[in-house]
Design an enzyme around this catalytic site. Structure first.
Site, PDB file in Angstrom:
ATOM      1  N   ASP A   1      49.658   4.989 -16.630  1.00 40.16           N
ATOM      2  CA  ASP A   1      48.299   4.733 -17.094  1.00 40.16           C
ATOM      3  C   ASP A   1      48.014   5.394 -18.443  1.00 40.16           C
ATOM      4  O   ASP A   1      47.268   4.854 -19.258  1.00 40.16           O
ATOM      5  CB  ASP A   1      47.294   5.222 -16.050  1.00 40.16           C
ATOM      6  N   ASP A   2      48.609   6.567 -18.668  1.00 38.16           N
ATOM      7  CA  ASP A   2      48.357   7.270 -19.936  1.00 38.16           C
ATOM      8  C   ASP A   2      48.870   6.458 -21.118  1.00 38.16           C
ATOM      9  O   ASP A   2      48.328   6.527 -22.208  1.00 38.16           O
ATOM     10  CB  ASP A   2      49.042   8.638 -19.929  1.00 38.16           C
TER      11      ASP A   2
ATOM     12  N   ASN B   1      40.260  13.907 -24.301  1.00 36.59           N
ATOM     13  CA  ASN B   1      39.566  14.490 -23.153  1.00 36.59           C
ATOM     14  C   ASN B   1      40.060  15.904 -22.905  1.00 36.59           C
ATOM     15  O   ASN B   1      41.178  16.211 -23.270  1.00 36.59           O
ATOM     16  CB  ASN B   1      39.902  13.666 -21.894  1.00 36.59           C
TER      17      ASN B   1
ATOM     18  N   LYS C   1      41.865   9.696  -9.533  1.00 40.37           N
ATOM     19  CA  LYS C   1      42.183   8.315  -9.933  1.00 40.37           C
ATOM     20  C   LYS C   1      42.102   7.386  -8.733  1.00 40.37           C
ATOM     21  O   LYS C   1      41.615   6.258  -8.832  1.00 40.37           O
ATOM     22  CB  LYS C   1      43.585   8.258 -10.541  1.00 40.37           C
TER      23      LYS C   1
ATOM     24  N   ARG D   1      51.286  17.726 -17.932  1.00 39.28           N
ATOM     25  CA  ARG D   1      50.354  17.517 -19.062  1.00 39.28           C
ATOM     26  C   ARG D   1      49.074  16.905 -18.521  1.00 39.28           C
ATOM     27  O   ARG D   1      48.858  15.707 -18.575  1.00 39.28           O
ATOM     28  CB  ARG D   1      51.013  16.602 -20.109  1.00 39.28           C
TER      29      ARG D   1
ATOM     30  N   GLU E   1      51.271   9.482 -13.781  1.00 33.12           N
ATOM     31  CA  GLU E   1      50.031  10.023 -14.322  1.00 33.12           C
ATOM     32  C   GLU E   1      50.255  11.437 -14.864  1.00 33.12           C
ATOM     33  O   GLU E   1      50.783  12.298 -14.154  1.00 33.12           O
ATOM     34  CB  GLU E   1      49.031  10.070 -13.157  1.00 33.12           C
ATOM     35  N   ASP E   2      49.892  11.641 -16.112  1.00 29.50           N
ATOM     36  CA  ASP E   2      49.911  12.976 -16.709  1.00 29.50           C
ATOM     37  C   ASP E   2      51.260  13.684 -16.610  1.00 29.50           C
ATOM     38  O   ASP E   2      51.330  14.894 -16.339  1.00 29.50           O
ATOM     39  CB  ASP E   2      48.774  13.833 -16.130  1.00 29.50           C
TER      40      ASP E   2
ATOM     41  N   TYR F   1      35.882  12.381 -11.971  1.00 26.69           N
ATOM     42  CA  TYR F   1      36.991  12.225 -12.911  1.00 26.69           C
ATOM     43  C   TYR F   1      36.639  12.932 -14.214  1.00 26.69           C
ATOM     44  O   TYR F   1      35.919  13.913 -14.190  1.00 26.69           O
ATOM     45  CB  TYR F   1      37.374  10.722 -13.066  1.00 26.69           C
TER      46      TYR F   1
HETATM   47  P1  NAD Z   1      50.372  13.640 -25.501  1.00 30.59           P
HETATM   48  O1  NAD Z   1      50.649  15.042 -25.183  1.00 30.59           O
HETATM   49  O2  NAD Z   1      51.349  12.588 -25.115  1.00 30.59           O
HETATM   50  O3  NAD Z   1      50.143  13.481 -27.082  1.00 30.59           O
HETATM   51  C1  NAD Z   1      49.423  14.377 -27.859  1.00 30.59           C
HETATM   52  C2  NAD Z   1      49.875  14.161 -29.297  1.00 30.59           C
HETATM   53  O4  NAD Z   1      49.027  14.898 -30.150  1.00 30.59           O
HETATM   54  C3  NAD Z   1      51.287  14.608 -29.590  1.00 30.59           C
HETATM   55  O5  NAD Z   1      51.956  13.593 -30.302  1.00 30.59           O
HETATM   56  C4  NAD Z   1      51.120  15.816 -30.486  1.00 30.59           C
HETATM   57  O6  NAD Z   1      52.167  15.942 -31.455  1.00 30.59           O
HETATM   58  C5  NAD Z   1      49.830  15.475 -31.179  1.00 30.59           C
HETATM   59  N1  NAD Z   1      49.169  16.655 -31.741  1.00 30.59           N
HETATM   60  C6  NAD Z   1      49.041  17.890 -31.200  1.00 30.59           C
HETATM   61  N2  NAD Z   1      48.390  18.692 -32.071  1.00 30.59           N
HETATM   62  C7  NAD Z   1      48.093  17.946 -33.144  1.00 30.59           C
HETATM   63  C8  NAD Z   1      47.438  18.217 -34.380  1.00 30.59           C
HETATM   64  N3  NAD Z   1      46.953  19.417 -34.646  1.00 30.59           N
HETATM   65  N4  NAD Z   1      47.319  17.203 -35.256  1.00 30.59           N
HETATM   66  C9  NAD Z   1      47.811  15.972 -34.994  1.00 30.59           C
HETATM   67  N5  NAD Z   1      48.443  15.676 -33.850  1.00 30.59           N
HETATM   68  C10 NAD Z   1      48.584  16.651 -32.946  1.00 30.59           C
HETATM   69  O7  NAD Z   1      48.977  13.292 -24.873  1.00 30.59           O
HETATM   70  P2  NAD Z   1      48.332  11.850 -24.644  1.00 30.59           P
HETATM   71  O8  NAD Z   1      48.619  11.337 -23.287  1.00 30.59           O
HETATM   72  O9  NAD Z   1      48.706  10.991 -25.782  1.00 30.59           O
HETATM   73  O10 NAD Z   1      46.792  12.222 -24.647  1.00 30.59           O
HETATM   74  C11 NAD Z   1      46.187  12.771 -25.810  1.00 30.59           C
HETATM   75  C12 NAD Z   1      44.696  12.915 -25.588  1.00 30.59           C
HETATM   76  O11 NAD Z   1      44.116  11.638 -25.368  1.00 30.59           O
HETATM   77  C13 NAD Z   1      44.311  13.763 -24.364  1.00 30.59           C
HETATM   78  O12 NAD Z   1      43.192  14.516 -24.669  1.00 30.59           O
HETATM   79  C14 NAD Z   1      43.968  12.730 -23.333  1.00 30.59           C
HETATM   80  O13 NAD Z   1      43.041  13.219 -22.384  1.00 30.59           O
HETATM   81  C15 NAD Z   1      43.340  11.671 -24.187  1.00 30.59           C
HETATM   82  N6  NAD Z   1      43.377  10.343 -23.576  1.00 30.59           N
HETATM   83  C16 NAD Z   1      42.208   9.655 -23.475  1.00 30.59           C
HETATM   84  C17 NAD Z   1      42.195   8.418 -22.901  1.00 30.59           C
HETATM   85  C18 NAD Z   1      40.919   7.637 -22.829  1.00 30.59           C
HETATM   86  O14 NAD Z   1      39.893   8.092 -23.178  1.00 30.59           O
HETATM   87  N7  NAD Z   1      40.945   6.426 -22.392  1.00 30.59           N
HETATM   88  C19 NAD Z   1      43.361   7.890 -22.387  1.00 30.59           C
HETATM   89  C20 NAD Z   1      44.548   8.619 -22.498  1.00 30.59           C
HETATM   90  C21 NAD Z   1      44.547   9.851 -23.113  1.00 30.59           C
END
Ligand code: NAD
Length: 536
Positions: free
Chosen positions: A257-258, A397, A163, A145, A234-235, A93
Site C-alpha cells: 500500500d505504501d 505523515n 488498516k 518504517r 505495510e510499512d 488511523y
Molecule cells: P520512505 O522511507 O520509503 O522514503 C522517505 C524518503 O525521503 C527517502 O527516499 C529518503 O531519502 C528521503 N528523505 C529523507 N530525508 C530527506 C531530506 N531531508 N530531504 C529530501 N529527502 C529526504 O518512506 P515513504 O513510504 O516513501 O513515506 C514517506 C512519507 O510519506 C511518510 O511520512 C509517510 O507517512 C508519507 N506517506 C503518505 C501517504 C499519504 O498521505 N497518502 C502515503 C504514503 C506515505
C-alpha cells in the site's frame, strides 16, 4: 443463531450487543439480571459512545477508548466508525495511530491480530493455525518504517490493526476475514529496547538471509493456511518493501500500500487538479521531495498514466524528478539504490529543494520525505511564481512531518495552490474564500482495491487495478468539491467510492483472466452484496 449464553455471550465482542439485547433475547440467552433493564437501540448506544468520546481530552485517549469498544462490541465499534468516518478515521488511523504505535506497550489492553516472532521460526504454519477464523485478507508489517516515524518494532501492530479497521469500515470487508500480523524480527530502536513496557522481542533485527527466510516462511505458511488470501505489505523499510513486492507479486495476490496505494491516491489527486487547471497530465513536470516507497510508487504510476496518454516511456520518465536527503537524484550519483535508478536523469547535481525548483520549474511538487516544514514560504512562493495553479501535495505523515500546512499552502500561493495533504486539516479562510483541503489518504484506495480483489478471487493484484482505482476515485470528485479546493470526494461517501473502485478492480480481474468462472452479470450488485454493514 448463537449458541453462547449469559456472561460468555456478553463477553464475546462479535456477538455482544450490550444494552441492545431485546427482551426476548434476554430470556432466550440467559441474560436476565446481567444487564440493566433498559433496552437501548444501536443508534442510542452509538450516540452514547460519541458523547463519551468527545469528552475525552486527547486523541490518544480516544484511540484507547475506541479500541476498548472494538474489543467489547465489534458491531457497535464499526457502526460508530462508519457513521462518523470524518471524525474517527484520524483517531483510529493517521495521525493518531502514529502516537498509538509509539506508546503501544503502555496503552496495551488486549492483543489483536497475530504476533509472529523470530522465535517461531520453523513453526509459523503451526502458529497461524491458532487464528480462529478463515482469513481472506492479511495486512502485515515488520515494523521497520512505521509512517514517517522509523523503526517501532512490534509496536507497529497498530498499523495493520488500523488498516484492517478501515477495510471493514470503508469497504465493508467483513472483520472476520481480516487478519492483522506483525512479523517481530526484533528492533534496532534503542529507546524501545530499553523501554520496560516494550512488548516485542528484545533483540536487534534479523537481517540478511535469516530475515528473508523468515518472511518467506511466513508467506508460504499464510498461503497454505488461508488459500487465496490477499496479503498487503505495510510499512516495511525501503530495502525490504520493493524486494518483497517484486518477489511475490507475480505468484500471489499481494500488494504494497505504501508504494501502490499511495501512487493511486496521488494520481487521482493529480487528475482532479488537472480538471481545475485545465492542463494535461502529459504537460506536467513533477518534483518529488523524497525518493522512497511513496515517491517512486507515485512516479511509476504517473509514468504509466502518461504513457497511456501516448507519451514515450523515456519522455514520461524525464517529467518526474526526485530529491532525496542527498539532493537531486541524477545519473552517476554514488550509491543510488535500485528503485531510484529510473529517475536518475542526466543533469548536474543540485543540493537543495529550492534550487531544484528554480532549475527544473515543476508544475507540481509532491512531499513524501517525512521532513516537517520542508515546503517553506520561499518554496511555495516560487511555485506560485512559476505556475498559475501550482500543484502542491504535502503528503508526509503524521502531522508533525507534513511539508506544510493547508493554511501555509494557500497563504503563500495567494490561494492558487491545488493542494492535497497527508494529514487532516481544517478548512482555511483566505481573502473571503473558504478552502476545504482533503487528505490524499490511501484509505480512498486500498479498501476498494482489496474488496475488489477478494470479491473476484483475483489471483494477482496488478498495476492496471491501481490505475483503474485512480481513475474511478477521480471520477467520484464532483464540481462542488473542486470549487472549494477539494481534490478528493467527501470522506462520508467512502463506502460508495470503495464499492465503485472494487467493482472496477473486479472487472479488471475478470477481463484479464485472473478470476475464475464467468463474471457476474451485475458486477456492482455482486460486490455490494458482499459488503459488511454493521448492525445487530
Ligand atoms: P520512505 O522511507 O520509503 O522514503 C522517505 C524518503 O525521503 C527517502 O527516499 C529518503 O531519502 C528521503 N528523505 C529523507 N530525508 C530527506 C531530506 N531531508 N530531504 C529530501 N529527502 C529526504 O518512506 P515513504 O513510504 O516513501 O513515506 C514517506 C512519507 O510519506 C511518510 O511520512 C509517510 O507517512 C508519507 N506517506 C503518505 C501517504 C499519504 O498521505 N497518502 C502515503 C504514503 C506515505
Amino acid at each position: 443463531m448463537t449458541l453462547l449464553h449469559g456472561m460468555t455471550l456478553l463477553r464475546d465482542p462479535l456477538l455482544n450487543k450490550g444494552t441492545a439485547f431485546s427482551e426476548a433475547e434476554r430470556d432466550r440467552f440467559g441474560l436476565r439480571g446481567l444487564l440493566p433493564p433498559c433496552v437501548l437501540t444501536m443508534q442510542e448506544q452509538a450516540d452514547r459512545v460519541l458523547i463519551n468520546l468527545r469528552n475525552l481530552p486527547t486523541d490518544l485517549e480516544k484511540y484507547v477508548a475506541l479500541n476498548a469498544l472494538h474489543d467489547r462490541n465489534e458491531a457497535l465499534f464499526f457502526r460508530v466508525v462508519c457513521d462518523n468516518i470524518d471524525e474517527i478515521q484520524p483517531i483510529i488511523y493517521t495521525p493518531t495511530v502514529g502516537l498509538a504505535c509509539q506508546k503501544y506497550g503502555l496503552i496495551f489492553q488486549r492483543p489483536r491480530g497475530m504476533f509472529i516472532s523470530a522465535n517461531e521460526r520453523g513453526k509459523i504454519a503451526e502458529v497461524l493455525k491458532n487464528w480462529p477464523y478463515q482469513a481472506k485478507l492479511i495486512v502485515v508489517t515488520d515494523g521497520e518504517r512505521i509512517l514517517g516515524l522509523g523503526d517501532l518494532g512490534a509496536n507497529g501492530m497498530g498499523i495493520p490493526v488500523g488498516k484492517l479497521s478501515l477495510y471493514s469500515a470503508c469497504a465493508g470487508v467483513h472483520p472476520e476475514l481480516c487478519l492483522p500480523v506483525v512479523l517481530d524480527v526484533g528492533t534496532n530502536n534503542e529507546e524501545l529496547l530499553r523501554d520496560p513496557y516494550y512488548l516485542g522481542l528484545r533483540q536487534k533485527r534479523l537481517t540478511g538471509a535469516a530475515y528473508d527466510e523468515f518472511v518467506d516462511e511466513f508467506m508460504t505458511a499464510a498461503r497454505k493456511t488461508f488459500p487465496g488470501v490477499l496479503i498487503q505489505f505495510e510499512d516495511f523499510a525501503n530495502h525490504s518493501a520493493f524486494r518483497f513486492l517484486h518477489k511475490y507479486r507475480s505468484e500471489a495476490p499481494v500488494f504494497n500500500d505504501d508504494i501502490q496505494g499511495t501512487a493511486a491516491v496521488a494520481l487521482a489527486g493529480l487528475f482532479s487538479a488537472l480538471r481545475v487547471s485545465g492542463g494535461k497530465l502529459a504537460d506536467q513536470r513533477l518534483l518529488f521531495l523524497g525518493a522512497g516507497e511513496a515517491a517512486t510508487g507515485i512516479a511509476d504510476l504517473v509514468v504509466s498514466a502518461m504513457m497511456a496518454e501516448g507519451m514515450s516511456e523515456a519522455e514520461a520518465l524525464r517529467r518526474n524528478w526526485l530529491v532525496d536527503s542527498r539532493g537531486l537524484v541524477v545519473r552517476g550519483r554514488d550509491g543510488l539504490s535500485g528503485h531510484k535508478l529510473r529517475y536518475a536523469h542526466d543533469h548536474a547535481g543540485i543540493a537543495d529543494f529550492a534550487t531544484a525548483i528554480k532549475t527544473l520549474k515543476p508544475t507540481a511538487i509532491v512531499g513524501v520525505a517525512a521532513v516537517g516544514g520542508a515546503f517553506t514560504p520561499e518554496v511555495l512562493r516560487m511555485m506560485a511564481e512559476l505556475n498559475a495553479r501550482p500543484i502542491v501535495f504535502a503528503l508526509s505523515n503524521p502531522t508533525s512531518k507534513a511539508e506544510c500546512s493547508a493554511e501555509e499552502a494557500y497563504r503563500y500561493t495567494e490561494g492558487r495552490a491545488l493542494f492535497a495533504c497527508g494529514s487532516p486539516y481544517d478548512p482555511v479562510k483566505l481573502n473571503g474564500k473558504t478552502f476545504v483541503p482533503r487528505q490524499g489518504n490511501n484509505s480512498y484506495i486500498f479498501p476498494g482495491v482489496g474488496l475488489g480483489a477478494i470479491a473476484s478471487g483475483s489471483r494477482l493484484v496488478t498495476d492496471e487495478m491501481f490505475m483503474t482505482a485512480a481513475h474511478t476515485l477521480a471520477d467520484c470528485v464532483n464540481p462542488d468539491d473542486l470549487d472549494q479546493g477539494s481534490l478528493y470526494p467527501a470522506l462520508p461517501r467512502i463506502r460508495e467510492v470503495s464499492a465503485r473502485i472494487a467493482t472496477a478492480v473486479a472487472n479488471v480481474a475478470w477481463q484479464n483472466g485472473l478470476a475464475d468462472g464467468p463474471p457476474p452479470n451485475d458486477l456492482s450488485g455482486f460486490v455490494e452484496k458482499q459488503m459488511y454493514d454493521p448492525h445487530y
